[in-house]
Design a protein around this motif. Sequence first.
Motif, PDB file in Angstrom:
ATOM      1  N   GLN A 119       0.823  -1.207   0.000  1.00  9.51           N
ATOM      2  CA  GLN A 119       0.000   0.000   0.000  1.00  9.51           C
ATOM      3  C   GLN A 119       0.859   1.261   0.000  1.00  9.51           C
ATOM      4  N   GLU A 123       0.710   4.181  -2.796  1.00  8.34           N
ATOM      5  CA  GLU A 123       0.474   5.593  -2.473  1.00  8.34           C
ATOM      6  C   GLU A 123       1.576   6.476  -3.041  1.00  8.34           C
ATOM      7  N   GLU A 128      -3.138   3.923  -5.375  1.00 10.25           N
ATOM      8  CA  GLU A 128      -3.702   3.368  -4.151  1.00 10.25           C
ATOM      9  C   GLU A 128      -5.044   2.662  -4.337  1.00 10.25           C
ATOM     10  N   SER A 131      -4.376  -1.005  -5.005  1.00  7.23           N
ATOM     11  CA  SER A 131      -3.666  -1.668  -3.912  1.00  7.23           C
ATOM     12  C   SER A 131      -4.624  -2.145  -2.829  1.00  7.23           C
TER      13      SER A 131
END
Length: 174
Positions: A119, A123, A128, A131
């Motif tokens: 994650q 990001e 994201e 993920s």
Amino acid sequence: MKIKILVVLLLAGFSVFAQDVKRVISLAPSITENIYLVGGKDKLVGCTSYCMLALNDGIEEIGSTVDVNVERIFALKPDMVLTMKLTKAQDIATLEKLGLRVEVLETPRTFDEICAQTQQIAELIGCEDQSTEVVAKARKTVAEIQAKSKQLPPSKIFSRLAPIPYFRCWTIPT
């Protein structure tokens, strides 16, 4: 009032910065695999000689995790370089002095840390959304395996650890 405006601008800047990442270099195979997993392979412009998936896709090789080619990395003009602590500190410092953004990631030791790193990478590169789905699916799969393994009878495993390799000597009659 000025503080509120400053905070809003800072927060907006951080979220926009991740989305502006279009060119990423990975200095570890695990990072490269995570980039592929979260849908960021189109952002990957450089990888190590051990990142087989990316190399097969024609991504530029920039050396290994430990021995990177700083000149080649700089020539690729990345928005971000993702690496682990295995990369030499002097190489990381050189990349930063050249004005490149370098993110040094910890080596995950548990499944939860692997999920968190997936994650984190997503990001950093602005992926994201995917993920969250990938990590949720992995957690579900692990939970299913754990549930099934509890139904199995216990088994014994023998493991031999030795400081030197185990050799067996044979004498051949002459």
